[in-house]
Design an enzyme around this catalytic site. Structure first.
Site, PDB file in Angstrom:
ATOM      1  N   GLY A  27      -8.083  -9.584  25.396  1.00 23.34           N
ATOM      2  CA  GLY A  27      -7.007 -10.485  25.808  1.00 23.34           C
ATOM      3  C   GLY A  27      -7.411 -11.506  26.855  1.00 23.34           C
ATOM      4  O   GLY A  27      -6.561 -12.224  27.381  1.00 23.34           O
ATOM      5  N   HIS A  47      -7.764   3.686  22.431  1.00 18.23           N
ATOM      6  CA  HIS A  47      -7.772   2.284  22.874  1.00 18.23           C
ATOM      7  C   HIS A  47      -7.744   2.248  24.402  1.00 18.23           C
ATOM      8  O   HIS A  47      -7.086   3.072  25.036  1.00 18.23           O
ATOM      9  CB  HIS A  47      -6.575   1.543  22.287  1.00 18.23           C
ATOM     10  CG  HIS A  47      -6.682   0.067  22.455  1.00 18.23           C
ATOM     11  ND1 HIS A  47      -6.449  -0.552  23.664  1.00 18.23           N
ATOM     12  CD2 HIS A  47      -7.046  -0.914  21.592  1.00 18.23           C
ATOM     13  CE1 HIS A  47      -6.646  -1.851  23.525  1.00 18.23           C
ATOM     14  NE2 HIS A  47      -7.011  -2.101  22.281  1.00 18.23           N
ATOM     15  N   LYS A  90      -0.451  -4.026  18.653  1.00 17.89           N
ATOM     16  CA  LYS A  90      -0.054  -3.474  19.963  1.00 17.89           C
ATOM     17  C   LYS A  90       1.478  -3.394  20.041  1.00 17.89           C
ATOM     18  O   LYS A  90       2.122  -3.155  19.031  1.00 17.89           O
ATOM     19  CB  LYS A  90      -0.655  -4.309  21.105  1.00 17.89           C
ATOM     20  CG  LYS A  90      -2.161  -4.524  20.916  1.00 17.89           C
ATOM     21  CD  LYS A  90      -2.826  -5.093  22.122  1.00 17.89           C
ATOM     22  CE  LYS A  90      -4.322  -5.236  21.859  1.00 17.89           C
ATOM     23  NZ  LYS A  90      -5.064  -5.693  23.008  1.00 17.89           N
ATOM     24  N   SER A 136     -10.973 -10.369  22.159  1.00 19.05           N
ATOM     25  CA  SER A 136     -10.904 -11.833  22.069  1.00 19.05           C
ATOM     26  C   SER A 136     -11.586 -12.413  20.829  1.00 19.05           C
ATOM     27  O   SER A 136     -12.169 -13.500  20.897  1.00 19.05           O
ATOM     28  CB  SER A 136     -11.454 -12.482  23.345  1.00 19.05           C
ATOM     29  OG  SER A 136     -10.633 -12.155  24.456  1.00 19.05           O
ATOM     30  N   GLU A 156      -6.197   0.491  26.363  1.00 23.47           N
ATOM     31  CA  GLU A 156      -4.836   0.393  26.934  1.00 23.47           C
ATOM     32  C   GLU A 156      -4.192   1.775  27.023  1.00 23.47           C
ATOM     33  O   GLU A 156      -3.402   2.034  27.926  1.00 23.47           O
ATOM     34  CB  GLU A 156      -4.005  -0.599  26.108  1.00 23.47           C
ATOM     35  CG  GLU A 156      -4.479  -2.026  26.382  1.00 23.47           C
ATOM     36  CD  GLU A 156      -4.238  -3.011  25.259  1.00 23.47           C
ATOM     37  OE1 GLU A 156      -3.503  -2.688  24.305  1.00 23.47           O
ATOM     38  OE2 GLU A 156      -4.826  -4.112  25.328  1.00 23.47           O
ATOM     39  N   ASN A 173      -4.614  -5.277  15.290  1.00 21.58           N
ATOM     40  CA  ASN A 173      -3.891  -4.358  16.169  1.00 21.58           C
ATOM     41  C   ASN A 173      -2.749  -5.134  16.815  1.00 21.58           C
ATOM     42  O   ASN A 173      -2.977  -5.934  17.719  1.00 21.58           O
ATOM     43  CB  ASN A 173      -4.867  -3.816  17.223  1.00 21.58           C
ATOM     44  CG  ASN A 173      -4.190  -2.975  18.276  1.00 21.58           C
ATOM     45  OD1 ASN A 173      -3.019  -2.602  18.132  1.00 21.58           O
ATOM     46  ND2 ASN A 173      -4.919  -2.675  19.342  1.00 21.58           N
ATOM     47  N   GLU A 192     -14.939  -2.110  22.221  1.00 19.28           N
ATOM     48  CA  GLU A 192     -14.092  -3.129  22.818  1.00 19.28           C
ATOM     49  C   GLU A 192     -14.322  -3.160  24.333  1.00 19.28           C
ATOM     50  O   GLU A 192     -13.753  -2.336  25.063  1.00 19.28           O
ATOM     51  CB  GLU A 192     -12.620  -2.833  22.552  1.00 19.28           C
ATOM     52  CG  GLU A 192     -12.271  -2.795  21.074  1.00 19.28           C
ATOM     53  CD  GLU A 192     -10.788  -3.042  20.858  1.00 19.28           C
ATOM     54  OE1 GLU A 192     -10.472  -4.000  20.135  1.00 19.28           O
ATOM     55  OE2 GLU A 192      -9.962  -2.312  21.426  1.00 19.28           O
ATOM     56  N   GLY A 196      -6.730  -8.226  18.242  1.00 19.22           N
ATOM     57  CA  GLY A 196      -5.411  -8.077  18.848  1.00 19.22           C
ATOM     58  C   GLY A 196      -4.581  -9.336  18.664  1.00 19.22           C
ATOM     59  O   GLY A 196      -4.013  -9.577  17.597  1.00 19.22           O
TER      60      GLY A 196
HETATM   61  P1  PGA Z   1      -7.558  -9.051  21.698  1.00 18.19           P
HETATM   62  O1  PGA Z   1      -7.348  -7.458  21.605  1.00 18.19           O
HETATM   63  O2  PGA Z   1      -8.111  -9.495  20.356  1.00 18.19           O
HETATM   64  O3  PGA Z   1      -6.173  -9.611  21.952  1.00 18.19           O
HETATM   65  O4  PGA Z   1      -8.517  -9.325  22.795  1.00 18.19           O
HETATM   66  C1  PGA Z   1      -8.264  -6.645  20.933  1.00 18.19           C
HETATM   67  C2  PGA Z   1      -7.838  -5.196  21.011  1.00 18.19           C
HETATM   68  O5  PGA Z   1      -7.450  -4.760  22.105  1.00 18.19           O
HETATM   69  O6  PGA Z   1      -7.869  -4.466  20.008  1.00 18.19           O
END
Ligand code: PGA
Length: 257
Positions: free
Chosen positions: A174, A98, A13, A214, A100, A11, A168, A235
């Protein structure tokens, strides 16, 4: 029950310019040199890059996904993008719900459900994301939150063939933090159980449940071989072909647990 083929999905983003497509080319080359047929691989760049990404990935086994869609097929919705448009640009899947989107745009389970239905209408696989916040985690509310999100976000029409669920934890995204493998096993088992209640055991037993938050080359082996984990939504570590490939590679036969 037949084994579920895992999926490692990247992803991107809100990251990626024309110059970033070199990473996609590099991933394609790396997978051609040293394939990992044990897993499916997908990259979800921003919508602006989908058409160019589709050209780079044409003829490869790497799938192309998108990030988010509007529930409707077309109309007066400035700035929004429909599932049909994503399919037209070459995507075969779309991430919906998601955290976000839920947090930045106030998306509800009802809206996420409508977006998943839009994905099906356009012939796309819906990657439906769920996950608890740090406060919910601290309060011991994780399973209640996940049940509510699954009940609200996963349409009755969801099938193993058109839907992937991604767990998630918001606090793991992140942050460099991850749940323990024991916690991931408990949560993924719970999710499969709820999906069984909602969709029946046959669909639930065949549906991919990805872990996200992560995932890095250093922790991928520990997280991806947990029972009921059928891949990862990645991500930050998906932006560099070398890191993303290092995660994919843990599925090579004999490498994992
Ligand atoms: P991350 O994001 O691997 O940077 O923690 C994962 C995601 O939000 O899909």
């Amino acid at each position: 029950m037949t084994a579920i083929k895992p999926l490692v999905a990247g992803n991107w983003k809100m990251n990626g310019l024309d110059s970033s497509l070199a990473e996609l080319g590099a991933l394609r080359e790396r997978l051609a040199e040293a394939p990992v047929p044990e897993t499916d691989v997908m990259v979800c760049p921003p919508a602006t890059l989908l058409t160019r990404a589709a050209e780079i990935l044409a003829g490869s086994d790497i799938e192309l996904g998108a990030q988010d869609c509007h529930p409707l097929a077309s109309g007066p919705h400035t700035g929004d993008i429909s599932a049909e448009m994503l399919a037209d640009a070459g995507a075969t899947a779309v991430i919906v719900g998601h955290s976000e989107r839920r947090i930045d745009h106030g998306e509800t389970d009802t809206l996420v459900n409508a977006k998943a239905l839009a994905a099906y209408r356009a012939g796309l696989t819906a990657i439906i994301c769920i996950g608890e916040t740090e406060a919910e985690h601290r309060d011991g509310a994780t399973l209640d939150v996940l049940r509510r999100q699954l009940q609200g976000s996963v349409p009755e029409e969801a099938r193993a063939a058109n839907t992937v669920v991604a767990y998630e934890p918001v606090w793991a995204i992140g942050s460099g933090l991850t749940p323990t493998p024991v916690d991931v096993a408990e949560v993924h088992g719970f999710i499969r159980g709820v999906l069984g209640q909602l969709l029946g055991d046959a669909q639930s037993g065949a549906m991919r449940i990805l872990y996200g938050g992560s995932v890095k080359p250093a922790n991928a082996a520990e997280l991806l071989f947990v029972p009921d984990v059928n891949g990862a939504l990645v991500g930050g570590a998906s932006l560099k072909a070398s890191d993303f490939y290092a995660i994919i590679e843990v599925y090579r036969a004999g490498t994992g647990a």
